[in-house]
Write an enzyme that holds these catalytic residues in place. Structure first.
Site, PDB file in Angstrom:
ATOM      1  CE  LYS A 150      -4.242  -1.834   0.289  1.00 29.34           C
ATOM      2  NZ  LYS A 150      -5.283  -1.347  -0.733  1.00 29.34           N
ATOM      3  CE  LYS A 246     -10.680  -4.654  -4.094  1.00 35.51           C
ATOM      4  NZ  LYS A 246     -10.307  -3.395  -3.168  1.00 35.51           N
ATOM      5  CB  CYS A 274     -11.097  -9.293  -0.696  1.00 35.16           C
ATOM      6  SG  CYS A 274      -9.658  -9.310   0.101  1.00 35.16           S
TER       7      CYS A 274
END
Length: 327
Positions: A150, A246, A274
């Site tokens: 991230k 997703k 997800c």
């Protein structure tokens, strides 16, 4: 007996704070739909996502608008015309899939998988932090074969290089969560290429990603926030190389199957991802991901505790669900 629908909000603490470019959280708040009839019980879980204007309360309210129709026997196909794509429809759609499987003694994988479902390599996510902290986190899981990193702000080049130094053998997904700008995207893509990243996910804000059609992609670029359901795919052609499907975005497994089929037809690579939820939310996605190029279904690994009969995770793999959990 007639069908009965139960809707509950549940909270699962995270093992550690989870941080992306938009902020941090310490728990996963999920909504579970349970649909029962005289033959069995099906469950589906969704994760309301504030980025898409969802709250647990709004998701529960949306489910209540179709309670009577669900209990009267509404099908998955009709559900897709009654609720928009999103978390509420996802939980109900997946519960209906599960109910059908339990009621008929069949498996969902028999309906959507060409071959028997197998364990899949899944990414493990490194939360946004300082370069040194992210390097330390990556070092602790450097035995894993696929990591999602991230990023999304000043210092991302240092973050990417630090993680690569700490996890030299892992494949890396770089996820900016819309955090790059027209001033930073070119250089950050070059850095991602220099560390051998596999893909860069959603570098630009949705709706402000036109630049991706005009600049080189030294690393393939994957759409997440820019694509929700099948009807969005045509509009991102030429900007992205991969799409992240997703179920909380598509509004369930029914639309997810159609989404993957159309994405392949248009030439996109496919990632199945997800939100942060339990194994109940991941289970249908594991089946959808059987033909995916990349899989990111590590939500339960980020929790302090998972549900009973949860998915089985190995060092880099996630196994298909047992029918006691779902499907």
């Amino acid at each position: 007996m007639a069908r009965r629908l139960s809707v509950t909000v549940e909270r699962f603490p995270l093992a550690a704070a989870f941080t992306i470019s938009r902020g941090s959280k310490t728990e996963a708040v999920v909504v579970v739909a349970t649909i029962s009839d005289e033959f069995g019980t099906g469950r589906g879980e969704c994760v309301p996502y504030a980025r898409y204007g969802e709250t647990p309360e709004s998701v529960v309210e949306a489910m209540e608008t179709v309670r009577d129709a669900i209990e009267a026997g509404m099908s998955r196909r009709t559900l897709s015309t009654r609720l928009p794509a999103g978390a509420a429809r996802n939980a109900l759609d997946c519960a209906l899939w599960d109910l059908e499987a339990k009621s008929t003694g069949t498996l969902v994988e028999e309906a959507i998988c060409r071959l028997p479902a197998r364990p899949l390599e899944t990414a493990y996510t490194i939360s946004l932090d300082t370069p040194s902290a992210m390097a330390a986190a990556a070092a602790r899981v450097s035995h894993r074969s696929l990591l999602k990193i991230k990023v999304g702000g000043e210092g991302d080049a240092d973050r990417m290089r630090a993680v690569r130094s700490a996890a030299r053998n892992a494949r890396l997904i770089i996820d900016a969560n819309e955090g790059w700008t027209e001033e930073t995207v070119r250089q950050n893509l070059l850095v991602a290429a220099s560390i051998g990243a596999t893909v860069v996910e959603q570098p630009m804000p949705a709706g402000a990603d036109e630049i991706l059609a005009r600049i080189p992609h030294p690393v393939p670029v994957c759409a997440d926030e820019s694509v929700h359901s099948t009807i969005d795919l045509q509009g991102i052609c030429g900007r992205y190389d991969y799409v992240n499907v997703k179920l909380d975005k598509t509004g369930g497994l029914t639309e997810g199957v159609a989404f993957v089929r159309e994405a392949r037809r248009l030439g996109f690579g496919v990632m199945v991802g997800c939100m942060v939820g339990t194994s109940l939310a991941m289970a249908p996605a594991v089946l959808l991901a059987q033909t995916a190029d990349l899989v990111d279904l590590d939500g339960p690994l980020l929790l302090a505790r998972d549900r009973p009969n949860g998915l089985v995770y190995g060092p880099s793999l996630v196994s298909p669900p047992d029918r006691t959990l779902w499907g």
